[in-house]
Scaffold this active site. Structure first.
Site, mmCIF file in Angstrom:
data_model
loop_
_atom_site.group_PDB
_atom_site.id
_atom_site.type_symbol
_atom_site.label_atom_id
_atom_site.label_comp_id
_atom_site.label_asym_id
_atom_site.label_seq_id
_atom_site.Cartn_x
_atom_site.Cartn_y
_atom_site.Cartn_z
ATOM 1 N N THR A 183 32.389 61.548 65.802
ATOM 2 C CA THR A 183 33.819 62.365 66.445
ATOM 3 C C THR A 183 32.752 63.650 66.553
ATOM 4 O O THR A 183 31.853 63.871 67.486
ATOM 5 C CB THR A 183 35.325 62.915 66.525
ATOM 6 O OG1 THR A 183 35.636 61.638 66.630
ATOM 7 C CG2 THR A 183 34.779 63.323 67.519
ATOM 8 N N THR A 184 31.941 63.958 65.181
ATOM 9 C CA THR A 184 31.863 65.719 65.064
ATOM 10 C C THR A 184 30.253 65.657 65.721
ATOM 11 O O THR A 184 29.671 66.391 66.016
ATOM 12 C CB THR A 184 31.781 66.211 64.059
ATOM 13 O OG1 THR A 184 33.471 66.307 63.731
ATOM 14 C CG2 THR A 184 32.015 67.557 63.626
ATOM 15 N N ARG A 211 42.269 62.530 69.449
ATOM 16 C CA ARG A 211 41.315 61.409 70.974
ATOM 17 C C ARG A 211 41.976 60.624 72.138
ATOM 18 O O ARG A 211 40.947 59.804 72.505
ATOM 19 C CB ARG A 211 40.810 61.983 69.846
ATOM 20 C CG ARG A 211 40.088 62.998 69.766
ATOM 21 C CD ARG A 211 38.711 63.471 69.272
ATOM 22 N NE ARG A 211 37.994 64.185 68.828
ATOM 23 C CZ ARG A 211 37.308 65.522 69.859
ATOM 24 N NH1 ARG A 211 36.856 64.472 70.714
ATOM 25 N NH2 ARG A 211 36.480 66.602 69.454
ATOM 26 N N TYR A 269 40.886 54.933 74.899
ATOM 27 C CA TYR A 269 41.248 54.854 76.187
ATOM 28 C C TYR A 269 42.389 53.351 76.758
ATOM 29 O O TYR A 269 43.366 53.969 77.783
ATOM 30 C CB TYR A 269 39.601 54.817 77.534
ATOM 31 C CG TYR A 269 40.056 54.480 78.607
ATOM 32 C CD1 TYR A 269 40.660 56.417 79.017
ATOM 33 C CD2 TYR A 269 39.817 53.373 79.046
ATOM 34 C CE1 TYR A 269 40.568 56.260 80.190
ATOM 35 C CE2 TYR A 269 40.211 53.136 80.338
ATOM 36 C CZ TYR A 269 40.321 54.852 81.139
ATOM 37 O OH TYR A 269 40.069 54.419 82.512
#
Length: 296
Positions: A46-47, A140, A109
């Protein structure tokens, strides 16, 4: 998998002014973390803003980190997504020779049930030639991978060896540590709970702030692992403000501002993220001055 004990860092992907990947800056950051005593490196998480990188750019990042690392530290590659078939296909095509494990995030999602999460990772397990670190980050993904699901996967899929647990919920962390198979590793995925997780029986952390302050962060975790909580917490409290600041305007905007302070790279991120504000940068410079006054 003792090589994944201690402190790993989720590396950023630096960008140039023209929005291209800054391979020189990335190599500098890798060398900085090697010299700082980091235990392993995580690429394209992610980073690393992996969701905004093209396949060609991902290959460039991999090549740059592998070359800069030169075999010195273990490497973990982020391979995840919310399309199970696509993740499986990617795993089957990737050359993973340079990597010790893959890190795969729970689907975002879609918001799958616990059974859906189980079946997703069971399919990934069957396709992977490398050990797998699960990644739970409900903030997230929109769904929480519960301890029962993690334990089920750890029991049924022998190449699922660990979880990066970033729920931020120490009750959940404690429940997971209490239920897991003996050789399954719980790795903190949250800087704030890294030390408490280690003291509760976890094996370490995959950190964001750690790549900006590798000596200090890795020392804190080693002290925790070696049973020196008072010394470890003394370091924890010196780092606490930095943990707060780097997430204040989203990750990786904050940690990239740290690298700008260190003059290792600039603070640019890709849309839809935006660069840290002037006010936040000034706060980060003030925080970093206590550690590296020459750069501030």
């Amino acid at each position: 998998m003792k090589q994944l004990h201690g402190t790993g860092v989720a590396l950023v992907t630096p960008f140039r002014e023209d929005n291209s990947v800054d391979t020189d800056a990335l190599a500098r950051i890798v060398h900085y973390n090697i010299d700082g005593g980091m235990d392993y490196l995580v690429i394209l998480g992610t980073t690393g803003e992996s969701v905004t990188l093209s396949q060609q750019e991902k290959e460039l990042v991999i090549h740059t980190v592998v070359a800069a690392n030169g075999g010195k530290l273990p490497l973990v590659l982020g391979v995840g997504g919310n399309n199970t078939a696509l993740v499986v296909s990617e795993l089957q095509q990737l050359d993973l020779d340079d990597f010790d494990a893959i890190l795969s995030v729970s689907p975002s999602y879609n918001k799958p049930t616990q059974e859906g999460i189980y079946q997703h990772f069971k399919a990934i397990s069957a396709a992977s030639s490398k050990p797998i670190i699960l990644y739970n980050v409900p903030g997230r993904t929109g769904s929480n991978m519960l301890p029962q699901t993690v334990v089920r996967l750890a029991t049924d899929c022998k190449n699922i060896i660990a979880i990066k647990e970033a729920s931020g919920d120490m009750l959940q962390v404690a429940e997971l540590i209490g239920q897991k198979p003996e050789d399954f590793m719980v790795i903190s995925g949250d800087d704030f709970t890294a030390l408490p997780t280690v003291l509760a029986g976890g094996v370490g952390v995959i950190s964001v702030l750690g790549q900006g302050l590798p000596k200090e962060f890795s020392s804190m975790i080693r002290l925790g692992i070696n049973g020196n909580p008072s010394e470890a917490y003394a370091l924890h409290y010196t780092l606490l403000k930095g943990m707060e600041l780097i997430f204040k305007e989203g990750n990786p905007a904050g940690i990239k501002a740290v690298f700008e302070t260190l003059r290792l790279s600039n603070a640019l991120v890709r849309l839809p993220l935006v660069e840290a504000s002037k006010d936040l940068k000034e706060q980060i410079v003030a925080f970093m001055h206590a550690f590296y006054p020459v750069h501030a």
